[in-house]
Design a protein around this motif. Structure first.
Motif, short mmCIF file in Angstrom:
data_model
loop_
_atom_site.label_atom_id
_atom_site.label_comp_id
_atom_site.label_asym_id
_atom_site.label_seq_id
_atom_site.Cartn_x
_atom_site.Cartn_y
_atom_site.Cartn_z
N GLN A 37 0.86 -1.18 0.00
CA GLN A 37 0.00 0.00 0.00
C GLN A 37 0.90 1.23 0.00
OE1 GLN A 37 -3.09 0.15 2.92
NE2 GLN A 37 -3.79 2.16 2.26
N VAL A 38 0.66 2.14 -0.93
CA VAL A 38 1.45 3.35 -1.05
C VAL A 38 0.74 4.46 -0.27
CG1 VAL A 38 2.49 5.02 -2.62
CG2 VAL A 38 2.26 2.62 -3.32
N ALA A 39 1.40 4.93 0.78
CA ALA A 39 0.82 5.97 1.62
C ALA A 39 0.56 7.24 0.82
CB ALA A 39 1.76 6.27 2.79
N ASP A 40 -0.52 7.90 1.15
CA ASP A 40 -0.88 9.20 0.55
C ASP A 40 -1.05 9.15 -0.97
OD1 ASP A 40 -0.72 10.44 3.11
OD2 ASP A 40 1.45 10.60 2.88
N SER A 41 -1.48 8.01 -1.49
CA SER A 41 -1.68 7.89 -2.94
C SER A 41 -3.14 7.60 -3.24
CB SER A 41 -0.82 6.75 -3.50
OG SER A 41 -1.26 5.51 -3.00
N GLU A 42 -3.54 7.98 -4.44
CA GLU A 42 -4.89 7.70 -4.91
C GLU A 42 -4.81 6.81 -6.14
OE1 GLU A 42 -7.14 11.27 -5.46
OE2 GLU A 42 -6.80 11.94 -3.41
N HIS A 43 -5.74 5.88 -6.24
CA HIS A 43 -5.74 4.94 -7.37
C HIS A 43 -5.74 5.66 -8.72
CE1 HIS A 43 -6.90 2.07 -4.22
NE2 HIS A 43 -6.42 1.14 -5.03
N ASN A 44 -6.49 6.73 -8.83
CA ASN A 44 -6.59 7.45 -10.11
C ASN A 44 -5.29 8.14 -10.51
OD1 ASN A 44 -9.21 6.63 -10.53
ND2 ASN A 44 -10.11 8.51 -9.73
N ASP A 45 -4.37 8.31 -9.56
CA ASP A 45 -3.07 8.92 -9.87
C ASP A 45 -2.03 7.90 -10.30
OD1 ASP A 45 -3.92 11.50 -9.37
OD2 ASP A 45 -3.25 11.49 -7.28
N MET A 46 -2.37 6.62 -10.25
CA MET A 46 -1.42 5.56 -10.60
C MET A 46 -1.43 5.34 -12.12
SD MET A 46 -1.94 2.86 -7.54
CE MET A 46 -1.31 3.20 -5.91
N THR A 47 -1.04 6.41 -12.84
CA THR A 47 -0.98 6.38 -14.29
C THR A 47 0.26 7.14 -14.74
OG1 THR A 47 -2.11 8.49 -14.70
CG2 THR A 47 -3.52 6.55 -14.36
N ASP A 48 0.49 7.17 -16.03
CA ASP A 48 1.59 7.96 -16.57
C ASP A 48 1.43 9.44 -16.28
OD1 ASP A 48 2.76 5.70 -17.62
OD2 ASP A 48 1.95 6.00 -19.64
N PHE A 49 0.21 9.88 -15.96
CA PHE A 49 -0.07 11.28 -15.73
C PHE A 49 -0.06 11.64 -14.25
CE2 PHE A 49 -2.32 9.87 -19.57
CZ PHE A 49 -1.61 10.61 -20.51
N GLY A 50 0.27 10.66 -13.39
CA GLY A 50 0.30 10.90 -11.95
C GLY A 50 1.51 11.73 -11.54
N PRO A 51 1.56 12.09 -10.26
CA PRO A 51 2.68 12.89 -9.78
C PRO A 51 4.01 12.11 -9.83
CG PRO A 51 1.28 12.21 -7.95
CD PRO A 51 0.60 11.79 -9.21
N GLY A 52 5.10 12.85 -10.01
CA GLY A 52 6.42 12.24 -10.14
C GLY A 52 6.80 11.37 -8.95
N TRP A 53 6.50 11.82 -7.74
CA TRP A 53 6.88 11.03 -6.57
C TRP A 53 6.20 9.66 -6.58
CZ3 TRP A 53 3.50 8.93 -3.13
CH2 TRP A 53 2.20 9.43 -3.11
N LEU A 54 4.95 9.61 -7.07
CA LEU A 54 4.21 8.36 -7.09
C LEU A 54 4.75 7.44 -8.17
CD1 LEU A 54 2.00 6.54 -6.04
CD2 LEU A 54 0.35 7.82 -7.43
N LYS A 55 5.05 7.98 -9.34
CA LYS A 55 5.61 7.16 -10.41
C LYS A 55 6.96 6.59 -9.98
CE LYS A 55 5.03 10.36 -13.59
NZ LYS A 55 5.00 11.06 -14.89
N ASN A 56 7.78 7.39 -9.29
CA ASN A 56 9.06 6.88 -8.79
C ASN A 56 8.86 5.78 -7.76
OD1 ASN A 56 10.62 8.60 -10.37
ND2 ASN A 56 10.69 10.19 -8.81
#
Length: 69
Positions: free
Chosen positions: A33-52
């Motif tokens: 589980q990724v803290a402070d993340s939203e499922h809809n952000d888990m894409t190529d268009f999500g924030p850089g910190w989440l993609k990393n």
């Protein structure tokens, strides 16, 4: 076959969807589980910190490790 499930923290999985603790051991599964993340952000268009973070989790899993963020 190993299974990796990367979960956002905005809402939980439905009952019975994820492996139980016993099944994780039996089937070599990994749930992160990724803290402070939203499922809809888990894409190529999500924030850089989440993609990393997702990339690091996947790299570790392919190398044989189940790690959180």
């Amino acid at each position: 076959m190993s299974v990796l499930s990367i979960r956002g923290s905005d809402f939980p999985a439905d009952d019975g969807v994820l492996y139980t603790a016993e099944e994780l051991k039996q089937f070599n599964g990994c749930i992160v589980q990724v803290a402070d993340s939203e499922h809809n952000d888990m894409t190529d268009f999500g924030p850089g910190w989440l993609k990393n973070s997702l990339s690091n989790i996947i790299r570790a899993f392919v190398a044989g490790h189940c790690v959180g963020t």
